[in-house]
Design a protein around this motif. Structure first.
Motif, PDB file in Angstrom:
ATOM      1  N   ASN A   9       0.832  -1.190   0.000  1.00 41.02           N
ATOM      2  CA  ASN A   9       0.000   0.000   0.000  1.00 41.02           C
ATOM      3  C   ASN A   9       0.874   1.251   0.000  1.00 41.02           C
ATOM      4  O   ASN A   9       2.051   1.200   0.344  1.00 41.02           O
ATOM      5  N   GLU A  10       0.256   2.360  -0.356  1.00 43.06           N
ATOM      6  CA  GLU A  10       0.969   3.634  -0.346  1.00 43.06           C
ATOM      7  C   GLU A  10       1.558   3.880   1.034  1.00 43.06           C
ATOM      8  O   GLU A  10       0.884   3.714   2.051  1.00 43.06           O
ATOM      9  N   GLY A  11       2.829   4.236   1.085  1.00 40.86           N
ATOM     10  CA  GLY A  11       3.495   4.523   2.349  1.00 40.86           C
ATOM     11  C   GLY A  11       4.158   3.321   3.001  1.00 40.86           C
ATOM     12  O   GLY A  11       4.877   3.471   3.988  1.00 40.86           O
ATOM     13  N   ASP A  12       3.921   2.112   2.480  1.00 42.78           N
ATOM     14  CA  ASP A  12       4.560   0.923   3.046  1.00 42.78           C
ATOM     15  C   ASP A  12       6.068   0.964   2.785  1.00 42.78           C
ATOM     16  O   ASP A  12       6.494   1.317   1.678  1.00 42.78           O
ATOM     17  N   PRO A  13       6.877   0.582   3.764  1.00 43.17           N
ATOM     18  CA  PRO A  13       8.326   0.544   3.523  1.00 43.17           C
ATOM     19  C   PRO A  13       8.696  -0.635   2.629  1.00 43.17           C
ATOM     20  O   PRO A  13       8.118  -1.715   2.738  1.00 43.17           O
ATOM     21  N   VAL A  14       9.636  -0.406   1.719  1.00 43.85           N
ATOM     22  CA  VAL A  14      10.106  -1.422   0.787  1.00 43.85           C
ATOM     23  C   VAL A  14      11.617  -1.524   0.930  1.00 43.85           C
ATOM     24  O   VAL A  14      12.321  -0.516   0.970  1.00 43.85           O
ATOM     25  N   GLU A  15      12.113  -2.735   1.018  1.00 41.39           N
ATOM     26  CA  GLU A  15      13.547  -2.968   1.126  1.00 41.39           C
ATOM     27  C   GLU A  15      14.091  -3.274  -0.266  1.00 41.39           C
ATOM     28  O   GLU A  15      13.482  -4.023  -1.027  1.00 41.39           O
ATOM     29  N   ILE A  16      15.239  -2.685  -0.594  1.00 37.79           N
ATOM     30  CA  ILE A  16      15.881  -2.910  -1.887  1.00 37.79           C
ATOM     31  C   ILE A  16      17.093  -3.791  -1.645  1.00 37.79           C
ATOM     32  O   ILE A  16      17.998  -3.436  -0.894  1.00 37.79           O
ATOM     33  N   LEU A  17      17.096  -4.963  -2.278  1.00 39.03           N
ATOM     34  CA  LEU A  17      18.182  -5.922  -2.136  1.00 39.03           C
ATOM     35  C   LEU A  17      18.861  -6.105  -3.481  1.00 39.03           C
ATOM     36  O   LEU A  17      18.227  -5.962  -4.532  1.00 39.03           O
ATOM     37  N   VAL A  18      20.142  -6.446  -3.466  1.00 39.57           N
ATOM     38  CA  VAL A  18      20.876  -6.716  -4.691  1.00 39.57           C
ATOM     39  C   VAL A  18      21.442  -8.120  -4.598  1.00 39.57           C
ATOM     40  O   VAL A  18      22.044  -8.499  -3.592  1.00 39.57           O
ATOM     41  N   GLN A  19      21.203  -8.902  -5.637  1.00 44.21           N
ATOM     42  CA  GLN A  19      21.719 -10.269  -5.696  1.00 44.21           C
ATOM     43  C   GLN A  19      22.325 -10.451  -7.080  1.00 44.21           C
ATOM     44  O   GLN A  19      21.602 -10.549  -8.079  1.00 44.21           O
ATOM     45  N   GLY A  20      23.657 -10.454  -7.143  1.00 40.44           N
ATOM     46  CA  GLY A  20      24.331 -10.515  -8.434  1.00 40.44           C
ATOM     47  C   GLY A  20      23.984  -9.276  -9.230  1.00 40.44           C
ATOM     48  O   GLY A  20      24.190  -8.159  -8.775  1.00 40.44           O
ATOM     49  N   ASP A  21      23.433  -9.469 -10.418  1.00 35.77           N
ATOM     50  CA  ASP A  21      23.033  -8.322 -11.232  1.00 35.77           C
ATOM     51  C   ASP A  21      21.520  -8.081 -11.189  1.00 35.77           C
ATOM     52  O   ASP A  21      20.961  -7.423 -12.052  1.00 35.77           O
ATOM     53  N   HIS A  22      20.863  -8.605 -10.140  1.00 39.70           N
ATOM     54  CA  HIS A  22      19.412  -8.439  -9.971  1.00 39.70           C
ATOM     55  C   HIS A  22      19.122  -7.479  -8.828  1.00 39.70           C
ATOM     56  O   HIS A  22      19.783  -7.511  -7.789  1.00 39.70           O
ATOM     57  N   ILE A  23      18.123  -6.640  -9.026  1.00 43.77           N
ATOM     58  CA  ILE A  23      17.607  -5.761  -7.973  1.00 43.77           C
ATOM     59  C   ILE A  23      16.289  -6.359  -7.524  1.00 43.77           C
ATOM     60  O   ILE A  23      15.399  -6.603  -8.337  1.00 43.77           O
ATOM     61  N   ILE A  24      16.163  -6.584  -6.214  1.00 50.65           N
ATOM     62  CA  ILE A  24      14.977  -7.241  -5.664  1.00 50.65           C
ATOM     63  C   ILE A  24      14.275  -6.268  -4.724  1.00 50.65           C
ATOM     64  O   ILE A  24      14.912  -5.676  -3.853  1.00 50.65           O
ATOM     65  N   LEU A  25      12.982  -6.109  -4.906  1.00 50.01           N
ATOM     66  CA  LEU A  25      12.162  -5.298  -4.006  1.00 50.01           C
ATOM     67  C   LEU A  25      11.325  -6.236  -3.159  1.00 50.01           C
ATOM     68  O   LEU A  25      10.720  -7.176  -3.676  1.00 50.01           O
ATOM     69  N   GLU A  26      11.296  -5.991  -1.855  1.00 47.79           N
ATOM     70  CA  GLU A  26      10.387  -6.763  -1.003  1.00 47.79           C
ATOM     71  C   GLU A  26       9.873  -5.887   0.113  1.00 47.79           C
ATOM     72  O   GLU A  26      10.502  -4.898   0.495  1.00 47.79           O
ATOM     73  N   ARG A  27       8.696  -6.249   0.597  1.00 47.26           N
ATOM     74  CA  ARG A  27       8.129  -5.495   1.714  1.00 47.26           C
ATOM     75  C   ARG A  27       9.090  -5.568   2.877  1.00 47.26           C
ATOM     76  O   ARG A  27       9.621  -6.632   3.191  1.00 47.26           O
TER      77      ARG A  27
END
Length: 84
Positions: free
Chosen positions: A29-47
């Protein structure tokens, strides 16, 4: 990882828009925090889910003075304090 079949362009400020169908599917939802992770050459978004600063657990986590601590570590700390 499976592709979502959606292509988005990055804007001048480095932003992308997550499609409503994905936000709904993953309960973002709007305003929810999202964590940005990097794995090799991939960018991963997760709650974002807070983790215990001591053991990294995600269950039973409470906030204390801007830090997160799980109930197991809190119990262990209390038992150390009682021995002193």
């Amino acid at each position: 990882m499976k592709p979502a079949g959606v292509v988005r362009k990055v804007d001048q400020l480095g932003r992308i828009v997550l499609p409503k169908s994905l936000r709904k599917r993953y309960q973002m939802n709007e305003g929810d925090p999202v964590e940005i992770l990097v794995q090799g050459d991939h960018i991963i978004l997760e709650r974002y889910r807070p983790k215990c600063v001591f053991c990294g657990a995600m269950n039973g986590v409470s906030e204390f003075k801007d830090r997160h601590i799980c109930s197991v570590c809190l119990t262990q700390m209390n038992s150390l304090r009682e021995r002193a």
